[in-house]
Design an enzyme around this catalytic site. Structure first.
Site, short mmCIF file in Angstrom:
data_model
loop_
_atom_site.label_atom_id
_atom_site.label_comp_id
_atom_site.label_asym_id
_atom_site.label_seq_id
_atom_site.Cartn_x
_atom_site.Cartn_y
_atom_site.Cartn_z
N SER A 1 0.85 -1.24 -0.06
CA SER A 1 0.00 -0.07 -0.02
C SER A 1 0.83 1.24 0.08
O SER A 1 0.31 2.42 -0.02
CB SER A 1 -0.79 -0.01 1.27
OG SER A 1 -0.16 0.12 2.55
N THR B 1 -2.26 2.99 3.28
CA THR B 1 -1.67 4.28 3.34
C THR B 1 -0.75 4.11 4.89
O THR B 1 -1.35 3.43 5.71
CB THR B 1 -2.56 5.37 3.32
OG1 THR B 1 -3.03 5.48 2.08
CG2 THR B 1 -1.87 6.51 3.74
N THR C 1 1.71 7.01 0.41
CA THR C 1 0.75 5.98 -0.12
C THR C 1 1.09 5.53 -1.62
O THR C 1 1.69 6.48 -2.14
CB THR C 1 -0.56 6.35 0.08
OG1 THR C 1 -1.56 5.20 -0.21
CG2 THR C 1 -1.03 7.58 -0.95
N ARG D 1 -4.77 9.93 -11.15
CA ARG D 1 -5.70 9.99 -9.91
C ARG D 1 -4.83 10.32 -8.86
O ARG D 1 -3.73 9.74 -8.26
CB ARG D 1 -6.49 8.73 -9.78
CG ARG D 1 -7.12 8.77 -8.38
CD ARG D 1 -6.71 8.12 -7.13
NE ARG D 1 -7.60 7.94 -6.34
CZ ARG D 1 -7.18 7.91 -4.96
NH1 ARG D 1 -6.05 7.49 -4.56
NH2 ARG D 1 -8.15 7.75 -3.85
N THR E 1 -6.11 7.66 6.35
CA THR E 1 -6.33 6.78 5.67
C THR E 1 -7.66 6.23 5.16
O THR E 1 -8.53 6.45 5.73
CB THR E 1 -5.55 5.27 5.96
OG1 THR E 1 -6.34 4.73 7.20
CG2 THR E 1 -4.17 5.71 6.73
N GLY E 2 -7.83 5.45 4.12
CA GLY E 2 -9.20 5.03 3.47
C GLY E 2 -9.42 5.67 2.31
O GLY E 2 -8.68 6.31 1.59
#
Ligand code: ASP
Length: 344
Positions: free
Chosen positions: A72, A189, A207, A217, A240-241
């Site tokens: 990640s 991340t 990340t 992106r 994170t997420g």
């Protein structure tokens, strides 16, 4: 200019005026996302050896960035849809209120160090893509292939299984069907924030972003106020997420602002998560019951050394290092995840 700001940040009068009184001899503390125990441990060592709080958290996350087994972050991160690893990172330093960031950076294992270089050696905050890569190269960073064999194989599985309407065929022996959710997009991340013995704060987020993303992106991690925010008078927060949800709610800035109003770190994280849920209007991003079909986590620390972390969905753990040792703790959450439900 910078020395003036530093002098202001260090002035005891300014600190005493904040809602969380700060003292000489603050007890140092480092927190991080769940994959960050080596990072918090290293950051504590750096600070104990007299290192600066910014260098401490960056040295900490470098361990994870260089780890080929963490898919990640950094080297070994999962690539974009073309099979190219694109990295995002930001750093922010409380005493000077300066920040640096890179987005869609290719070829450098430690984007957090490039972000620090942007902060220290330019008058800018964010460099992207080819410009960021050339800047890194000019500063002596090695440009290397970041796609490991493991990550390449995962990407290929995704290509072969995400649709049954193209000409790619999944290997028959592993029984994966097209659209198998285990090969769909994944997040991941590392965010790491620290408070040193002088009451100074710094944070870093780094990340490889959303796996198999559309090339170019950019997530929340390199955006100051979204994946990271530090105010030396108040606290530090990172996330994170699902980056898109954090960006449209200015997540980390909002967490710090809630702490400025007097909320403790965990409550501040939960308040911003609730706002994310309230703003999540699209049916395609909701479960049948209307709750989010994704996860977001915040990690926060305040000027008094209090800390907390929370997620939309239960099950998150975060890393903490302080004078009580190095450990993982359970984060708070808004909703309890059903067993075996995969959200992040
Ligand atoms: N927040 C990151 C992004 O959206 C990914 C993650 O934390 O999992 O790029």
């Amino acid at each position: 200019m910078r020395s003036t700001l530093a002098a202001t940040a260090a002035a005891p009068a300014a600190l005493a005026a904040s809602n969380t009184a700060v003292q000489q001899g603050q007890r140092p503390i480092v927190i991080s996302s769940g994959n960050g125990l080596p990072a918090t441990t290293r950051a504590m060592e750096v600070m104990a050896g007299g290192g600066d709080v910014m260098d401490a958290v960056i040295e900490g996350v470098n361990i994870v960035e260089r780890d080929p087994d963490d898919h990640s972050v950094g080297y070994g991160g999962l690539p974009n849809e073309d099979g190219v690893v694109e990295l995002d990172s930001s750093v922010m330093y409380g005493p000077t209120h300066r920040a640096g960031a890179v987005a869609s950076l290719q070829g450098v294992k430690t984007p957090s160090r490039v972000a620090q270089m942007v902060m220290n050696r330019t008058d800018h905050v964010l460099l992207v893509g080819e410009g960021a890569r050339r800047f890194a190269k000019a500063h002596g960073f090695k440009i290397e292939e970041l796609l490991t064999d493991d990550a390449r194989r995962e990407w290929l599985k995704w290509k072969e299984t995400h649709s049954d309407r193209d000409d790619r065929l999944a290997p028959t022996h592993d029984g994966q069907a097209a659209g198998d959710p285990s090969y769909l997009f994944t997040y991941g991340t590392i965010n790491c924030n620290a408070l040193d013995q002088n009451g100074n704060l710094a944070g870093v987020t780094t990340t490889s972003g959303l796996s198999y993303k559309i090339p170019g992106r950019v997530g929340d991690s390199p955006l100051i106020g979204c994946g990271l925010y530090v105010d030396n008078e108040v606290g530090a927060a990172g996330s994170t997420g699902r980056g898109e949800a954090v960006i449209i709610n200015n997540g980390s800035f909002s967490v710090v602002e809630h702490m400025r109003q007097g909320m403790e770190p965990q409550a501040a994280c939960l308040a911003v998560l609730q706002r994310i849920v309230d703003h999540n209007k699209l049916a395609r991003l909701q479960k049948e019951d209307g709750r989010p079909d994704f996860n977001v986590s915040f990690y926060a620390i305040n000027k008094a050394g209090q800390y907390g972390a929370a997620s939309v969905w239960s099950g998150m753990e975060f890393a903490v290092s302080d004078d009580r040792g190095h450990r993982k703790e359970k984060g708070a959450y808004l909703f309890k995840r059903k067993q075996r439900e995969n959200q992040e």
